[in-house]
Design a protein around this motif. Structure first.
Motif, PDB file in Angstrom:
ATOM      1  N   UNK A  72       0.869  -1.176   0.000  1.00 38.71           N
ATOM      2  CA  UNK A  72       0.000   0.000   0.000  1.00 38.71           C
ATOM      3  C   UNK A  72       0.904   1.223   0.000  1.00 38.71           C
ATOM      4  N   UNK A  73       0.676   2.097  -0.945  1.00 41.83           N
ATOM      5  CA  UNK A  73       1.458   3.313  -1.072  1.00 41.83           C
ATOM      6  C   UNK A  73       0.633   4.497  -0.596  1.00 41.83           C
ATOM      7  N   UNK A  74       1.264   5.349   0.206  1.00 40.54           N
ATOM      8  CA  UNK A  74       0.588   6.484   0.818  1.00 40.54           C
ATOM      9  C   UNK A  74       1.106   7.789   0.230  1.00 40.54           C
ATOM     10  N   UNK A  75       0.195   8.737   0.080  1.00 35.00           N
ATOM     11  CA  UNK A  75       0.555  10.083  -0.355  1.00 35.00           C
ATOM     12  C   UNK A  75      -0.300  11.073   0.434  1.00 35.00           C
ATOM     13  N   UNK A  76       0.183  12.313   0.527  1.00 39.89           N
ATOM     14  CA  UNK A  76      -0.512  13.340   1.286  1.00 39.89           C
ATOM     15  C   UNK A  76      -1.711  13.837   0.481  1.00 39.89           C
ATOM     16  N   UNK A  77      -2.851  13.936   1.153  1.00 42.07           N
ATOM     17  CA  UNK A  77      -4.071  14.476   0.550  1.00 42.07           C
ATOM     18  C   UNK A  77      -4.043  15.992   0.764  1.00 42.07           C
ATOM     19  N   UNK A  78      -3.541  16.707  -0.204  1.00 39.44           N
ATOM     20  CA  UNK A  78      -3.394  18.149  -0.077  1.00 39.44           C
ATOM     21  C   UNK A  78      -4.739  18.858   0.041  1.00 39.44           C
ATOM     22  N   UNK A  79      -5.787  18.279  -0.512  1.00 33.80           N
ATOM     23  CA  UNK A  79      -7.121  18.892  -0.409  1.00 33.80           C
ATOM     24  C   UNK A  79      -7.524  19.020   1.060  1.00 33.80           C
TER      25      UNK A  79
END
Length: 97
Positions: A72-79
């Motif tokens: 599972x790859x995570x990224x920041x939800x800038x919204x």
């Protein structure tokens, strides 16, 4: 209990950001997309501890997750972060400070 209060601020987001380890994880991820092992390799936390913090950030909608195979790859939800910052500015603008 997640939700927006009368000031349009999601308390769960604020709680999730109130932990130094989670702020460190956000700094590590930055604008990249990383899995729990990659994050754990870049900090002093164990992989299980990183996974725990990732789940809290994901539940607060601060992180987005994408599954690729077993990882599972995570990224920041800038919204989410932009919405919070706008709500904080609105709150400050109400004249309480």
């Amino acid at each position: 209990m997640s939700g927006i209060n009368q000031n349009d601020m999601d308390i769960e987001i604020i709680k999730a950001l109130g932990d130094e380890a989670r702020i460190d994880i956000l700094n590590i991820i930055g604008k990249k997309e990383l899995n729990a092992s990659d994050i754990a390799a870049r900090c002093t936390l164990s992989r299980p501890t990183v996974s725990h913090h990732l789940q809290i950030l994901k539940r607060a909608r601060i992180l987005e997750a994408r599954k690729e195979g077993k990882e599972i790859y995570y990224s920041v939800n800038m919204h989410t972060l932009k919405s919070l910052s706008q709500a904080l500015l609105k709150f400050i603008g109400m004249g309480f400070f």
